[in-house]
Design an enzyme around this catalytic site. Structure first.
Site, PDB file in Angstrom:
ATOM      1  N   GLU A 154       0.274  -2.131   0.708  1.00  0.00           N
ATOM      2  CA  GLU A 154       1.108  -1.487   1.718  1.00  0.00           C
ATOM      3  C   GLU A 154       2.549  -1.370   1.223  1.00  0.00           C
ATOM      4  O   GLU A 154       3.058  -2.284   0.574  1.00  0.00           O
ATOM      5  CB  GLU A 154       1.078  -2.313   3.014  1.00  0.00           C
ATOM      6  CG  GLU A 154      -0.317  -2.406   3.627  1.00  0.00           C
ATOM      7  CD  GLU A 154      -0.346  -3.189   4.942  1.00  0.00           C
ATOM      8  OE1 GLU A 154       0.727  -3.610   5.445  1.00  0.00           O
ATOM      9  OE2 GLU A 154      -1.458  -3.372   5.473  1.00  0.00           O
ATOM     10  N   GLU A 201      -1.078   5.898   7.889  1.00  0.00           N
ATOM     11  CA  GLU A 201      -1.582   5.302   9.130  1.00  0.00           C
ATOM     12  C   GLU A 201      -0.591   5.537  10.272  1.00  0.00           C
ATOM     13  O   GLU A 201       0.602   5.216  10.151  1.00  0.00           O
ATOM     14  CB  GLU A 201      -1.828   3.794   8.938  1.00  0.00           C
ATOM     15  CG  GLU A 201      -2.309   3.118  10.229  1.00  0.00           C
ATOM     16  CD  GLU A 201      -2.957   1.754  10.027  1.00  0.00           C
ATOM     17  OE1 GLU A 201      -3.134   1.329   8.874  1.00  0.00           O
ATOM     18  OE2 GLU A 201      -3.286   1.138  11.059  1.00  0.00           O
ATOM     19  N   LYS A 228      -5.631  -1.507  -2.956  1.00  0.00           N
ATOM     20  CA  LYS A 228      -4.694  -0.848  -2.033  1.00  0.00           C
ATOM     21  C   LYS A 228      -3.606  -1.841  -1.691  1.00  0.00           C
ATOM     22  O   LYS A 228      -3.871  -3.031  -1.526  1.00  0.00           O
ATOM     23  CB  LYS A 228      -5.420  -0.397  -0.762  1.00  0.00           C
ATOM     24  CG  LYS A 228      -4.469   0.217   0.264  1.00  0.00           C
ATOM     25  CD  LYS A 228      -5.197   0.835   1.442  1.00  0.00           C
ATOM     26  CE  LYS A 228      -5.557  -0.135   2.542  1.00  0.00           C
ATOM     27  NZ  LYS A 228      -4.416  -0.866   3.130  1.00  0.00           N
TER      28      LYS A 228
END
Ligand code: KIV
Length: 272
Positions: free
Chosen positions: A122, A189, A120
């Site tokens: 960002e 998020e 993952k």
């Protein structure tokens, strides 16, 4: 499905298929063998070795000090505890920002050295080329949009993102861009629930929400938060499913008392 409703061996196609079938996806963070084996056994589909490790396990104030070595070490432990869940390793701050080449090399280390199934990272358009190169190298990628904790200094704190029209439009566009680049899933998020639902409805790949409402295809929480083990800061979106901090304190207090008053060890716990 097994007896407990557990799906065997979770792959990227299982995750994509769950969205098609309208089945919600569960993801929790994991940082060690013991917790990973419990969560794997009860059927959590995705275990994220999050760089939240820095805050909830290593005691830093943010995720920024976490290194590749920290992440590889903990990812290996989680992989050893996992039979069926998909293990996603979080790429730490500055492991993918210098260059696309370095990003791909570091992502590859998680699969090759630690046995993770995916990584993952960002960001949106600014990491699209890295996502594209990773996926062409056979590295499955989960993207992460909205409040991206590695940019906490830029955001000026842990705040809801995408509240005004321009910011919402940018997050929406980024979601389309990272899907196009080849990400097989995206974490959203701290974005308003209507925006998360709109993104979810517009993407073919599943969205995994954290503080993004019920309209996402799945949900993720930091396991230490939901078990009541991290007391320093509890965001509004965290639901506490247990109070392990209190349970541990009580158990340790009882141990202290029993050792001090001589009631432990008793006959049952001694060799006679
Ligand atoms: O590091 C982490 O735990 C995360 C989740 C909050 C999604 O990125």
């Amino acid at each position: 499905m097994s007896k407990q409703g557990k799906i065997n061996k979770i792959t990227t196609s299982v995750i994509r298929g769950m969205k098609k079938k309208g089945e919600k996806i569960t993801m929790l963070t994991a940082y060690d063998y013991a917790m990973a084996s419990v969560m794997d056994d009860v059927g959590v589909e995705m275990l994220l070795v999050g760089d939240s490790l820095g805050m909830v396990i290593l005691g830093y104030d943010s995720t920024l000090p976490v290194t590749m070595d920290d992440m590889l070490h903990h990812t290996k432990a989680v992989v050893r505890g996992t039979k069926n869940s998909m293990v996603v390793a979080d790429m730490p701050f500055m492991s993918y920002q210098y260059s696309v080449e370095e990003a791909v090399r570091n992502a590859g280390r998680f699969l090759q050295e630690a046995g993770a199934h995916a990584v993952k990272l960002e960001g949106g358009r600014e990491v699209a080329e890295s996502i594209q190169r990773m996926t062409s190298a056979g590295i499955p990628v989960v993207a992460h949009l909205g409040l991206t904790p590695q940019s906490v200094q830029q955001f000026g704190g842990f705040k809801v993102q995408g509240k005004d029209d321009a910011a919402a439009k940018r997050i929406f566009e980024d979601a389309k861009i990272i899907e196009e680049a080849g990400a097989f899933s995206v974490v959203l998020e701290c974005v308003p629930a209507p925006l998360a639902r709109k993104i979810t409805d517009s993407l073919e790949i599943p969205t995994i929400g954290i503080g993004a409402g019920v309209g996402c295809d799945g949900q993720v929480l930091v396991v230490n938060d939901m078990l009541g083990m991290y007391e320093r800061f509890l965001p509004k979106f965290v639901k506490k499913y247990a109070d392990l901090n209190a349970d541990i304190r009580n158990a340790v207090r009882r141990y202290i008392d029993e050792v001090k008053n001589g009631s432990f060890p008793d006959e049952e716990h001694s060799f006679i």
